[in-house]
Design a protein around this motif. Structure first.
Motif, PDB file in Angstrom:
ATOM      1  N   GLU A 187       1.918  -2.912  10.662  1.00 14.88           N
ATOM      2  CA  GLU A 187       1.654  -2.453   9.294  1.00 14.88           C
ATOM      3  C   GLU A 187       2.672  -3.060   8.340  1.00 14.88           C
ATOM      4  OE1 GLU A 187      -1.330  -0.602   7.367  1.00 14.88           O
ATOM      5  OE2 GLU A 187       0.653  -1.006   6.558  1.00 14.88           O
ATOM      6  N   ALA A 188       2.167  -3.496   7.177  1.00 12.11           N
ATOM      7  CA  ALA A 188       3.048  -4.087   6.179  1.00 12.11           C
ATOM      8  C   ALA A 188       3.555  -3.049   5.180  1.00 12.11           C
ATOM      9  CB  ALA A 188       2.297  -5.188   5.430  1.00 12.11           C
ATOM     10  N   SER A 189       2.999  -1.828   5.261  1.00 10.50           N
ATOM     11  CA  SER A 189       3.460  -0.768   4.354  1.00 10.50           C
ATOM     12  C   SER A 189       4.327   0.221   5.128  1.00 10.50           C
ATOM     13  CB  SER A 189       2.250  -0.043   3.744  1.00 10.50           C
ATOM     14  OG  SER A 189       2.594   1.266   3.350  1.00 10.50           O
ATOM     15  N   ASN A 204      -9.521  -3.238  10.712  1.00 15.84           N
ATOM     16  CA  ASN A 204     -10.474  -2.446   9.936  1.00 15.84           C
ATOM     17  C   ASN A 204     -10.086  -2.446   8.465  1.00 15.84           C
ATOM     18  OD1 ASN A 204     -11.902  -1.836  12.232  1.00 15.84           O
ATOM     19  ND2 ASN A 204     -10.921   0.144  12.543  1.00 15.84           N
ATOM     20  N   PHE A 205     -10.975  -2.913   7.602  1.00 19.19           N
ATOM     21  CA  PHE A 205     -10.718  -3.001   6.163  1.00 19.19           C
ATOM     22  C   PHE A 205      -9.395  -3.721   5.900  1.00 19.19           C
ATOM     23  CE2 PHE A 205     -13.483   0.597   7.028  1.00 19.19           C
ATOM     24  CZ  PHE A 205     -14.590   0.208   6.286  1.00 19.19           C
ATOM     25  N   PHE A 206      -9.194  -4.767   6.669  1.00 19.72           N
ATOM     26  CA  PHE A 206      -7.986  -5.591   6.557  1.00 19.72           C
ATOM     27  C   PHE A 206      -8.349  -7.011   6.117  1.00 19.72           C
ATOM     28  CE2 PHE A 206      -5.219  -8.699   8.742  1.00 19.72           C
ATOM     29  CZ  PHE A 206      -4.039  -8.453   8.040  1.00 19.72           C
ATOM     30  N   TYR A 226      -4.541   7.672   0.477  1.00 19.44           N
ATOM     31  CA  TYR A 226      -5.509   6.639   0.884  1.00 19.44           C
ATOM     32  C   TYR A 226      -6.700   7.224   1.659  1.00 19.44           C
ATOM     33  CZ  TYR A 226      -7.735   2.565   2.741  1.00 19.44           C
ATOM     34  OH  TYR A 226      -8.693   1.634   3.049  1.00 19.44           O
ATOM     35  N   MET A 282       2.766   3.745   5.056  1.00 20.79           N
ATOM     36  CA  MET A 282       1.632   3.865   5.988  1.00 20.79           C
ATOM     37  C   MET A 282       2.173   3.975   7.417  1.00 20.79           C
ATOM     38  SD  MET A 282      -1.452   3.786   4.618  1.00 20.79           S
ATOM     39  CE  MET A 282      -2.575   3.052   3.415  1.00 20.79           C
ATOM     40  N   GLY A 295      -2.881  -3.787  10.260  1.00 19.83           N
ATOM     41  CA  GLY A 295      -3.230  -3.092   9.019  1.00 19.83           C
ATOM     42  C   GLY A 295      -3.951  -1.784   9.296  1.00 19.83           C
ATOM     43  N   GLY A 296      -3.386  -1.003  10.196  1.00 21.19           N
ATOM     44  CA  GLY A 296      -4.042   0.228  10.657  1.00 21.19           C
ATOM     45  C   GLY A 296      -4.002   1.378   9.661  1.00 21.19           C
ATOM     46  N   SER A 337       4.485  -8.157   8.057  1.00 18.82           N
ATOM     47  CA  SER A 337       3.254  -8.652   7.434  1.00 18.82           C
ATOM     48  C   SER A 337       2.823  -9.988   8.042  1.00 18.82           C
ATOM     49  CB  SER A 337       3.442  -8.804   5.927  1.00 18.82           C
ATOM     50  OG  SER A 337       4.544  -9.633   5.668  1.00 18.82           O
ATOM     51  N   PHE A 397       0.829  -1.199   0.000  1.00 15.14           N
ATOM     52  CA  PHE A 397       0.000   0.000   0.000  1.00 15.14           C
ATOM     53  C   PHE A 397       0.870   1.257   0.000  1.00 15.14           C
ATOM     54  CE2 PHE A 397      -4.598  -0.856   0.526  1.00 15.14           C
ATOM     55  CZ  PHE A 397      -4.561  -2.233   0.452  1.00 15.14           C
ATOM     56  N   GLN A 424     -15.535   3.074  12.047  1.00 15.00           N
ATOM     57  CA  GLN A 424     -14.350   2.637  12.792  1.00 15.00           C
ATOM     58  C   GLN A 424     -14.310   3.215  14.205  1.00 15.00           C
ATOM     59  OE1 GLN A 424     -10.604   2.299  10.467  1.00 15.00           O
ATOM     60  NE2 GLN A 424     -11.790   3.107   8.766  1.00 15.00           N
ATOM     61  N   LEU A 436      -8.711  -8.166   2.404  1.00 14.31           N
ATOM     62  CA  LEU A 436      -7.566  -8.207   1.479  1.00 14.31           C
ATOM     63  C   LEU A 436      -7.172  -9.627   1.089  1.00 14.31           C
ATOM     64  CD1 LEU A 436      -5.216  -5.652   3.312  1.00 14.31           C
ATOM     65  CD2 LEU A 436      -6.804  -5.191   1.436  1.00 14.31           C
TER      66      LEU A 436
HETATM   67  C1  SAM Z   1      -7.306  -1.209   3.017  1.00 13.01           C
HETATM   68  S1  SAM Z   1      -6.051  -0.610   4.036  1.00 13.01           S
HETATM   69  C2  SAM Z   1      -6.959  -0.144   5.484  1.00 13.01           C
HETATM   70  C3  SAM Z   1      -6.204   0.807   6.379  1.00 13.01           C
HETATM   71  C4  SAM Z   1      -6.952   1.220   7.649  1.00 13.01           C
HETATM   72  N1  SAM Z   1      -7.307   0.104   8.462  1.00 13.01           N
HETATM   73  C5  SAM Z   1      -8.152   2.039   7.313  1.00 13.01           C
HETATM   74  O1  SAM Z   1      -9.259   1.525   7.369  1.00 13.01           O
HETATM   75  O2  SAM Z   1      -7.981   3.216   6.982  1.00 13.01           O
HETATM   76  C6  SAM Z   1      -5.257  -2.112   4.534  1.00 13.01           C
HETATM   77  C7  SAM Z   1      -3.959  -1.891   5.288  1.00 13.01           C
HETATM   78  O3  SAM Z   1      -3.475  -3.173   5.711  1.00 13.01           O
HETATM   79  C8  SAM Z   1      -2.069  -3.219   5.528  1.00 13.01           C
HETATM   80  N2  SAM Z   1      -1.673  -4.620   5.395  1.00 13.01           N
HETATM   81  C9  SAM Z   1      -1.859  -5.449   4.348  1.00 13.01           C
HETATM   82  N3  SAM Z   1      -1.401  -6.689   4.619  1.00 13.01           N
HETATM   83  C10 SAM Z   1      -0.909  -6.629   5.873  1.00 13.01           C
HETATM   84  C11 SAM Z   1      -0.309  -7.590   6.738  1.00 13.01           C
HETATM   85  N4  SAM Z   1      -0.135  -8.868   6.364  1.00 13.01           N
HETATM   86  N5  SAM Z   1       0.070  -7.189   7.971  1.00 13.01           N
HETATM   87  C12 SAM Z   1      -0.103  -5.910   8.371  1.00 13.01           C
HETATM   88  N6  SAM Z   1      -0.665  -4.947   7.594  1.00 13.01           N
HETATM   89  C13 SAM Z   1      -1.076  -5.306   6.374  1.00 13.01           C
HETATM   90  C14 SAM Z   1      -1.832  -2.400   4.282  1.00 13.01           C
HETATM   91  O4  SAM Z   1      -0.500  -1.961   4.179  1.00 13.01           O
HETATM   92  C15 SAM Z   1      -2.846  -1.268   4.458  1.00 13.01           C
HETATM   93  O5  SAM Z   1      -2.301  -0.188   5.141  1.00 13.01           O
END
Ligand code: SAM
Length: 202
Positions: free
Chosen positions: A66-68, A107-109, A10, A71, A43-44, A93, A3, A26, A112
């Motif tokens: 966070e994996a990004s 949230n919205f994680f 975003y 972010m 994934g905040g 990750s 991301f 949220q 994915l």
């Molecule tokens: C769709 S965004 C949602 C961000 C936030 N929760 C929001 O609602 O605004 C998903 C987030 O999850 C992170 N992410 C994806 N895979 C992940 C993993 N395996 N571990 C931690 N974070 C991860 C992404 O980098 C991204 O910032």
């Protein structure tokens, strides 16, 4: 999956599409977080949720996964020096293999991941919950309406190209949580039912 490229825009983008609903959903259950809670956020994103949590609860501590990198940097930059000791930022990750949390927030994680991968993620996170812990999940739900299906198709098309997400459609996250034995305690819907926030317990 990354991301990084979308990190600068975003929040603006998601608020442009979903307006106040994306934040309201949220924020909805944050008031239920008990004093002194140890919280895991996975994934905040840009980290605005940290400010929102501290606004209603000054006594909790947070592990922020966070994996990004982009972010994570945004999230780190927004936390005051006074609050920094209460937030541990982790660039990773993998789901954590240790630790025990009063509250988990995704949230919205969950949206994915394809179902087979999500099953394993849900199970790993469940293992990190304390016996009486709570899990706050906020995500999209497919209520079968045409506009919801079209919006989901558009979002998966977009994030597949921009962020190389693994899922191609919305996984049945609510069903998979139930199949893993999680109990939904309370739920609330936003954006005409397209966004659900819910509290789960073991
Ligand atoms: C769709 S965004 C949602 C961000 C936030 N929760 C929001 O609602 O605004 C998903 C987030 O999850 C992170 N992410 C994806 N895979 C992940 C993993 N395996 N571990 C931690 N974070 C991860 C992404 O980098 C991204 O910032």
């Amino acid at each position: 999956m990354s991301f990084d490229s979308i990190a600068p825009v975003y929040d603006s983008l998601s608020r442009m599409v979903y307006g106040k609903s994306i934040v309201a959903a949220q924020n909805h259950f944050l008031k239920y977080i008990p004093e002194g809670s140890h919280i895991l956020i996975v994934g905040g994103g840009t980290g605005w949720i940290i400010d929102a949590i501290f606004e209603v609860n000054r006594t909790c501590s947070i592990v922020y996964l966070e994996a990004s990198q982009k972010m994570l940097q945004k999230a780190q930059a927004r936390v005051d020096a006074d609050d920094q000791p209460r937030v541990k930022f982790l660039f990773q990750s993998e789901m954590p293999s240790e630790g025990s949390y009063d509250v988990i927030i995704t949230n919205f994680f969950l949206d994915l991941f394809p179902p087979h991968k999500l099953v394993s993620i849900l199970h790993q996170l469940k293992d990190r919950m304390k016996h009486d812990g709570r899990w706050i999940v906020t995500d999209f739900v497919d209520g079968g309406k045409l506009w919801q299906r079209l919006l989901l198709q558009l979002m998966y098309w977009f994030f597949k190209r921009i962020s190389k997400i693994e899922a191609t459609t919305l996984p049945p996250w609510s069903l998979l949580l139930a199949e893993d034995g999680m109990q939904k305690v309370e739920e609330k819907h936003f954006y005409v039912g397209f966004i659900e926030t819910a509290i789960y317990q073991k």
